[in-house]
Design a protein around this motif. Structure first.
Motif, PDB file in Angstrom:
ATOM      1  N   SER A  42       5.396   5.992  10.606  1.00 17.45           N
ATOM      2  CA  SER A  42       5.088   7.487  10.441  1.00 17.45           C
ATOM      3  C   SER A  42       5.987   7.857   9.518  1.00 17.45           C
ATOM      4  O   SER A  42       6.916   7.480   9.032  1.00 17.45           O
ATOM      5  CB  SER A  42       5.480   7.956  11.678  1.00 17.45           C
ATOM      6  N   SER A  43       5.556   8.891   8.692  1.00 12.15           N
ATOM      7  CA  SER A  43       6.304   9.476   7.621  1.00 12.15           C
ATOM      8  C   SER A  43       5.812  11.021   7.298  1.00 12.15           C
ATOM      9  O   SER A  43       4.793  11.357   7.579  1.00 12.15           O
ATOM     10  CB  SER A  43       5.846   8.632   6.279  1.00 12.15           C
ATOM     11  N   ASP A  44       6.757  11.681   6.714  1.00  8.36           N
ATOM     12  CA  ASP A  44       6.409  13.007   5.993  1.00  8.36           C
ATOM     13  C   ASP A  44       5.634  12.935   5.202  1.00  8.36           C
ATOM     14  O   ASP A  44       5.153  13.951   4.357  1.00  8.36           O
ATOM     15  CB  ASP A  44       7.687  13.998   6.012  1.00  8.36           C
ATOM     16  N   SER A  45       5.605  11.974   4.601  1.00 10.41           N
ATOM     17  CA  SER A  45       4.719  11.402   2.900  1.00 10.41           C
ATOM     18  C   SER A  45       3.579  10.933   3.226  1.00 10.41           C
ATOM     19  O   SER A  45       3.183   9.882   3.939  1.00 10.41           O
ATOM     20  CB  SER A  45       6.009  10.697   2.302  1.00 10.41           C
ATOM     21  N   ALA A  46       2.511  11.827   2.696  1.00  6.35           N
ATOM     22  CA  ALA A  46       1.323  11.404   2.934  1.00  6.35           C
ATOM     23  C   ALA A  46       0.968  10.138   1.707  1.00  6.35           C
ATOM     24  O   ALA A  46       0.107   9.252   2.033  1.00  6.35           O
ATOM     25  CB  ALA A  46       0.287  12.522   2.286  1.00  6.35           C
ATOM     26  N   ALA A  47       1.764  10.288   0.761  1.00  2.00           N
ATOM     27  CA  ALA A  47       1.578   9.117  -0.354  1.00  2.00           C
ATOM     28  C   ALA A  47       2.032   7.736   0.311  1.00  2.00           C
ATOM     29  O   ALA A  47       1.367   6.810  -0.099  1.00  2.00           O
ATOM     30  CB  ALA A  47       2.305   9.395  -1.623  1.00  2.00           C
ATOM     31  N   GLU A  48       3.131   7.805   0.967  1.00  2.00           N
ATOM     32  CA  GLU A  48       3.714   6.683   1.529  1.00  2.00           C
ATOM     33  C   GLU A  48       2.554   6.017   2.559  1.00  2.00           C
ATOM     34  O   GLU A  48       2.261   5.004   2.478  1.00  2.00           O
ATOM     35  CB  GLU A  48       4.823   7.066   2.326  1.00  2.00           C
ATOM     36  N   VAL A  49       2.183   6.961   3.602  1.00  2.00           N
ATOM     37  CA  VAL A  49       1.185   6.396   4.503  1.00  2.00           C
ATOM     38  C   VAL A  49      -0.088   5.746   4.024  1.00  2.00           C
ATOM     39  O   VAL A  49      -0.593   4.856   4.178  1.00  2.00           O
ATOM     40  CB  VAL A  49       0.611   7.279   5.802  1.00  2.00           C
ATOM     41  N   LEU A  50      -0.685   6.567   2.978  1.00  2.00           N
ATOM     42  CA  LEU A  50      -1.715   6.140   2.061  1.00  2.00           C
ATOM     43  C   LEU A  50      -1.578   4.639   1.316  1.00  2.00           C
ATOM     44  O   LEU A  50      -2.608   4.040   1.359  1.00  2.00           O
ATOM     45  CB  LEU A  50      -2.041   7.295   1.123  1.00  2.00           C
ATOM     46  N   ALA A  51      -0.496   4.726   0.829  1.00  4.99           N
ATOM     47  CA  ALA A  51      -0.209   3.388   0.018  1.00  4.99           C
ATOM     48  C   ALA A  51      -0.290   2.392   1.123  1.00  4.99           C
ATOM     49  O   ALA A  51      -0.591   1.079   1.021  1.00  4.99           O
ATOM     50  CB  ALA A  51       1.186   3.460  -0.424  1.00  4.99           C
ATOM     51  N   MET A  52       0.497   2.586   2.432  1.00  2.32           N
ATOM     52  CA  MET A  52       0.718   1.548   3.255  1.00  2.32           C
ATOM     53  C   MET A  52      -0.952   1.039   3.901  1.00  2.32           C
ATOM     54  O   MET A  52      -1.057  -0.245   3.984  1.00  2.32           O
ATOM     55  CB  MET A  52       1.360   2.001   4.631  1.00  2.32           C
ATOM     56  N   ILE A  53      -1.790   2.074   3.892  1.00  8.64           N
ATOM     57  CA  ILE A  53      -3.065   1.394   4.602  1.00  8.64           C
ATOM     58  C   ILE A  53      -3.952   0.734   3.403  1.00  8.64           C
ATOM     59  O   ILE A  53      -4.668   0.157   3.690  1.00  8.64           O
ATOM     60  CB  ILE A  53      -3.986   2.812   5.340  1.00  8.64           C
ATOM     61  N   LYS A  54      -3.498   1.410   2.299  1.00  8.59           N
ATOM     62  CA  LYS A  54      -4.248   0.547   1.113  1.00  8.59           C
ATOM     63  C   LYS A  54      -3.892  -0.848   1.008  1.00  8.59           C
ATOM     64  O   LYS A  54      -4.522  -1.703   0.904  1.00  8.59           O
ATOM     65  CB  LYS A  54      -4.043   1.295  -0.204  1.00  8.59           C
ATOM     66  N   ARG A  55      -2.455  -0.954   1.147  1.00  6.17           N
ATOM     67  CA  ARG A  55      -2.061  -2.344   1.137  1.00  6.17           C
ATOM     68  C   ARG A  55      -2.429  -3.070   2.289  1.00  6.17           C
ATOM     69  O   ARG A  55      -2.560  -4.282   2.048  1.00  6.17           O
ATOM     70  CB  ARG A  55      -0.397  -2.267   1.488  1.00  6.17           C
ATOM     71  N   THR A  56      -2.626  -2.630   3.306  1.00 10.64           N
ATOM     72  CA  THR A  56      -3.188  -3.287   4.619  1.00 10.64           C
ATOM     73  C   THR A  56      -4.876  -3.708   4.191  1.00 10.64           C
ATOM     74  O   THR A  56      -5.285  -4.836   4.483  1.00 10.64           O
ATOM     75  CB  THR A  56      -3.353  -2.418   5.781  1.00 10.64           C
TER      76      THR A  56
END
Length: 125
Positions: A42-56
């Motif tokens: 979890s993160s306060d950062s939308a950019a971080e979670v979007l990058a994580m799901i794109k990486r997945t």
């Protein structure tokens, strides 16, 4: 307004059969990445979670498993604004995050602990 639980779905990663592999929801202003029915981060950062799901998604594709990633305009727009606030495009932000994750994965071994717990949970069922 909105659902009583206050959970807003923002992204879904599915295989061709339609199974949900990963997803992003926002609850009380926090972005939550779920994978295999569990909270993966979890993160306060939308950019971080979007990058994580794109990486997945990229990891699945690299293993020859086609996937479909859909995400909300709000998630994308928020992520782009965050990246812009750091003077970067979203692509540049994602590359930087990828490099940081690679560096931290090399330095720590804690990824192994999590996978062994998951295997224990599988065998108890």
């Amino acid at each position: 307004s909105g659902p009583r639980s206050g959970i807003e779905p923002h992204a879904e990663l599915r295989n061709p059969q339609g199974d949900l592999l990963a997803g992003i929801v926002r609850r009380s202003g926090v972005w939550i990445l779920g994978m295999h029915g569990q909270i993966a981060g979890s993160s306060d950062s939308a950019a971080e979670v979007l990058a994580m799901i794109k990486r997945t998604a990229a990891l699945h594709e690299a293993q020859g498993q086609p996937v479909r990633l859909v995400y909300s305009d709000e998630l994308r727009d928020t992520a782009e604004l965050e990246a812009a606030a750091q003077g970067m495009s979203l692509d540049a932000f994602e590359k930087k995050l990828e490099e940081e994750m690679r560096a931290s994965n090399g330095a720590t071994e804690n990824g192994e602990d999590r996978s062994s717990e998951a295997e224990d949970a599988e065998t108890e069922r």
